[in-house]
Design an enzyme around this catalytic site. Structure first.
Site, PDB file in Angstrom:
ATOM      1  N   LYS A 189       5.531   6.795  12.051  1.00 54.67           N
ATOM      2  CA  LYS A 189       6.931   7.231  12.148  1.00 54.67           C
ATOM      3  C   LYS A 189       7.060   8.556  11.443  1.00 54.67           C
ATOM      4  O   LYS A 189       6.586   8.718  10.302  1.00 54.67           O
ATOM      5  CB  LYS A 189       7.839   6.193  11.458  1.00 54.67           C
ATOM      6  N   GLN A 226       4.760  11.810   4.575  1.00 59.82           N
ATOM      7  CA  GLN A 226       5.526  10.773   5.265  1.00 59.82           C
ATOM      8  C   GLN A 226       5.012   9.364   4.952  1.00 59.82           C
ATOM      9  O   GLN A 226       5.791   8.409   4.939  1.00 59.82           O
ATOM     10  CB  GLN A 226       5.459  11.045   6.778  1.00 59.82           C
ATOM     11  N   LYS A 244       6.739   8.457   1.660  1.00 62.21           N
ATOM     12  CA  LYS A 244       8.190   8.412   1.874  1.00 62.21           C
ATOM     13  C   LYS A 244       8.571   7.129   2.609  1.00 62.21           C
ATOM     14  O   LYS A 244       9.483   6.406   2.202  1.00 62.21           O
ATOM     15  CB  LYS A 244       8.607   9.634   2.704  1.00 62.21           C
ATOM     16  N   LYS A 277       3.416  12.618  11.872  1.00 62.68           N
ATOM     17  CA  LYS A 277       4.223  13.831  12.052  1.00 62.68           C
ATOM     18  C   LYS A 277       3.663  14.600  13.231  1.00 62.68           C
ATOM     19  O   LYS A 277       2.464  14.506  13.522  1.00 62.68           O
ATOM     20  CB  LYS A 277       4.141  14.718  10.805  1.00 62.68           C
ATOM     21  N   GLY A 293      13.367  13.949  14.955  1.00 65.64           N
ATOM     22  CA  GLY A 293      13.568  15.383  14.756  1.00 65.64           C
ATOM     23  C   GLY A 293      13.042  15.886  13.430  1.00 65.64           C
ATOM     24  O   GLY A 293      12.686  15.121  12.539  1.00 65.64           O
ATOM     25  N   ASP A 294      12.976  17.192  13.325  1.00 60.57           N
ATOM     26  CA  ASP A 294      12.661  17.909  12.077  1.00 60.57           C
ATOM     27  C   ASP A 294      13.146  19.344  12.339  1.00 60.57           C
ATOM     28  O   ASP A 294      14.002  19.550  13.206  1.00 60.57           O
ATOM     29  CB  ASP A 294      11.162  17.829  11.756  1.00 60.57           C
ATOM     30  N   THR A 314      20.089  12.197   6.434  1.00 59.42           N
ATOM     31  CA  THR A 314      19.207  12.827   5.440  1.00 59.42           C
ATOM     32  C   THR A 314      20.045  13.489   4.340  1.00 59.42           C
ATOM     33  O   THR A 314      19.795  13.305   3.146  1.00 59.42           O
ATOM     34  CB  THR A 314      18.272  13.846   6.105  1.00 59.42           C
ATOM     35  N   ASN A 322      20.399  20.694   9.824  1.00 60.08           N
ATOM     36  CA  ASN A 322      20.855  19.307   9.777  1.00 60.08           C
ATOM     37  C   ASN A 322      20.958  18.772   8.350  1.00 60.08           C
ATOM     38  O   ASN A 322      21.969  18.179   7.969  1.00 60.08           O
ATOM     39  CB  ASN A 322      19.899  18.433  10.611  1.00 60.08           C
ATOM     40  N   SER A 355      16.365   6.203  10.698  1.00 52.34           N
ATOM     41  CA  SER A 355      15.591   6.102  11.942  1.00 52.34           C
ATOM     42  C   SER A 355      15.041   4.684  12.107  1.00 52.34           C
ATOM     43  O   SER A 355      15.041   4.121  13.206  1.00 52.34           O
ATOM     44  CB  SER A 355      14.422   7.081  11.921  1.00 52.34           C
TER      45      SER A 355
END
Ligand code: NDP
Ligand code: 2IT
Length: 448
Positions: A90, A111, A114, A126, A165-166, A209, A240, A380
């Protein structure tokens, strides 16, 4: 040589020209030293750190597409499936000209920890592409997204790998990619998160976020005898994460006075006007000069090499929400000199190792991104849950779960830092707490 040092040297030797990946690994391994050295031979025998630092799989692919002039363009696409010990891969997709394998590996590595900290069953991954969405028409962005997904679809799935997204990837791009996945697979599934609300997206994912960053910051301050209300905040970025961090900061009674984009930054003494910022960035996709033009209280500063932008503004709290290594030692010195007492990262790895060390040594409360920006991926995961049960929850339900997750994350890293004799070192706390769950799962699953 200690096992930790040995593995760090190996990572540098085996992954040349990937400085961001080295940096992310170095930070984590330094934090883990105390844990690993207590049981070094067992970790070494299982090659746990080698397995942790080598991705399970890397996919790299060509993305050809046709621009509005009829010219064929070619970009480089990536997906790094780093670690699936605790759940399907993810993590977001980044579309930015600076994307290369080293950047995606650093993001995928971060990630892992996290996602573990969220307490939810998601592994680390990622992806992205060196495509620049800036200045492209909607049709060009669609053509690119469809080509990107025409290769990526075979590597992902709702129970395999779920991108989101990023930087450079928001609702528009997710929509185009979801449409192409569905068309190729003939399957309607929660393969991406950050989807639109009419086709399986979750309420509060857009805000998550930024909101999560403020929920964690509020808890960190509270537990250190401080209050967020009335504080002046310097924020970087205008995307964002930054927009919804600014919005929640205002709701909590604080005053964010800055934001920035890739070409300049704003100081707004009256506090950032979020509605205007959203109009400029989310609707018009324009530069911050348009914000300044519409707002008499705003000063616009063009970005200049060697200058320190938003971090030179007097503030109590700094929230870097743009990109990696945007807050360096000089910036850290300026923040401390101006009385800043807390830094929480909204972006991934925005603070250099030297700057982090300086802030911590000078008594600044410092929360690393893998904890403080985890609200996006946590929500997410809540979107994945809603897709699985084919239901959607109210905004309030998702937002209250997000708030609880962020408060829990702070307490987990606080407790880990105390347990390992590094009270107040939230970098160490986050890395250790994130690592222990993943390591336990990896050991249980045997050599894989
Ligand atoms: P966006 O693309 O929405 O916004 C990024 C912002 O940062 C824009 O204002 C952009 O400027 C600026 N920016 C990007 N690259 C640079 C650069 N090289 N130099 C200066 N400014 C730059 O991205 P997000 O807000 O989603 O992401 C921001 C950060 O947060 C990233 O580090 C990302 O990895 C991280 N993050 C994002 C999450 C999410 O859910 N979206 C979750 C957790 C972390 P411009 O407007 O000119 O493009
Ligand atoms: O860095 C991140 O955590 C993100 N870009 C969000 C990832 C996600 O899967 O929501």
């Amino acid at each position: 040589m200690s096992y930790v040092d040995e593995v760090y040297e190996l990572v540098v030797a085996k992954n040349p020209a990937q400085p961001e990946f080295h940096q992310a690994v170095k930070e984590v391994l330094e934090s883990l030293r105390v844990v690993i050295e207590a049981d070094e031979e067992a970790y070494r025998k299982e090659a746990l750190l080698e397995r942790l630092t080598v991705p399970e799989r890397i996919v790299q692919f060509r993305v050809p597409w046709v621009d509005d002039k009829g010219q064929v363009q070619v970009n480089n696409g990536f997906r790094v499936q780093f670690n699936s010990a605790i759940g399907p891969y993810k993590g977001g997709l980044r579309f930015h000209p600076s994307v290369n394998l080293g950047i995606i590996k650093f993001l995928g590595f971060e990630q892992i920890f996290k996602n573990s900290l969220t307490g939810l069953p998601i592994g680390g991954g990622k992806g992205g592409c060196d495509f620049d969405p800036k200045g492209k028409s909607d049709r060009e962005v669609m053509a690119f997204c469809q080509s990107f997904m025409t290769e990526l679809y075979r590597h992902i799935g709702a129970d395999t790998d779920v991108p989101a997204g990023d930087i450079g990837v928001g609702g528009r791009e997710i929509g185009f990619m979801f449409g192409q996945y569905k068309r190729i697979r003939n399957q309607y599934e929660g393969v991406l998160t950050g989807k639109g609300l009419t086709y399986g997206g979750s309420l509060a994912r857009t805000e998550a976020t930024g909101y999560g960053l403020l929920y964690l910051t509020e808890e960190m301050l509270k537990c250190n005898g401080k209050d967020i209300a009335g504080k002046t905040i310097a924020v970087s970025g205008a995307g964002n994460v930054a927009i919804y961090a600014i919005q929640k900061a205002q709701q909590l009674g604080a005053k964010p006075v800055t934001c920035s984009d890739s070409t300049g930054w704003i100081y707004d003494a009256e506090g950032i006007d979020v509605a205007l910022l959203k109009e400029v960035k989310e609707v018009k996709r324009a530069r911050l000069t348009e914000y300044a033009a519409a707002r008499p209280s705003a000063e616009y500063h063009e970005k200049k090499a060697g200058e320190h932008g938003v971090w030179t503004v007097k503030c109590d709290i700094a929230l870097p929400c743009a990109t990696q290594n945007e807050l360096d030692l000089e910036d850290a010195k300026a923040l401390v000199a101006n009385g800043c007492f807390a830094v929480a990262e909204g972006a991934n790895m925005p603070t250099t190792l030297e700057a982090t060390e300086y802030l911590q040594k000078n008594g600044v409360l410092f929360c690393p991104g893998k904890a403080s920006n985890a609200g996006g991926v946590a929500t997410s995961a809540l979107e994945m849950s809603q897709n699985s049960e084919r239901l959607s929850w109210t905004f309030e339900e998702v937002d209250s779960k997000l708030q609880q997750i962020m408060v829990n994350i702070f307490h987990n890293l606080d407790e880990a830092s105390k347990k390992y004799g590094m009270e107040g070192d939230y970098v160490a706390g986050a890395n250790i707490a994130g690592f222990l769950k993943v390591a336990t799962a990896m050991k249980a699953q045997g050599v894989c």
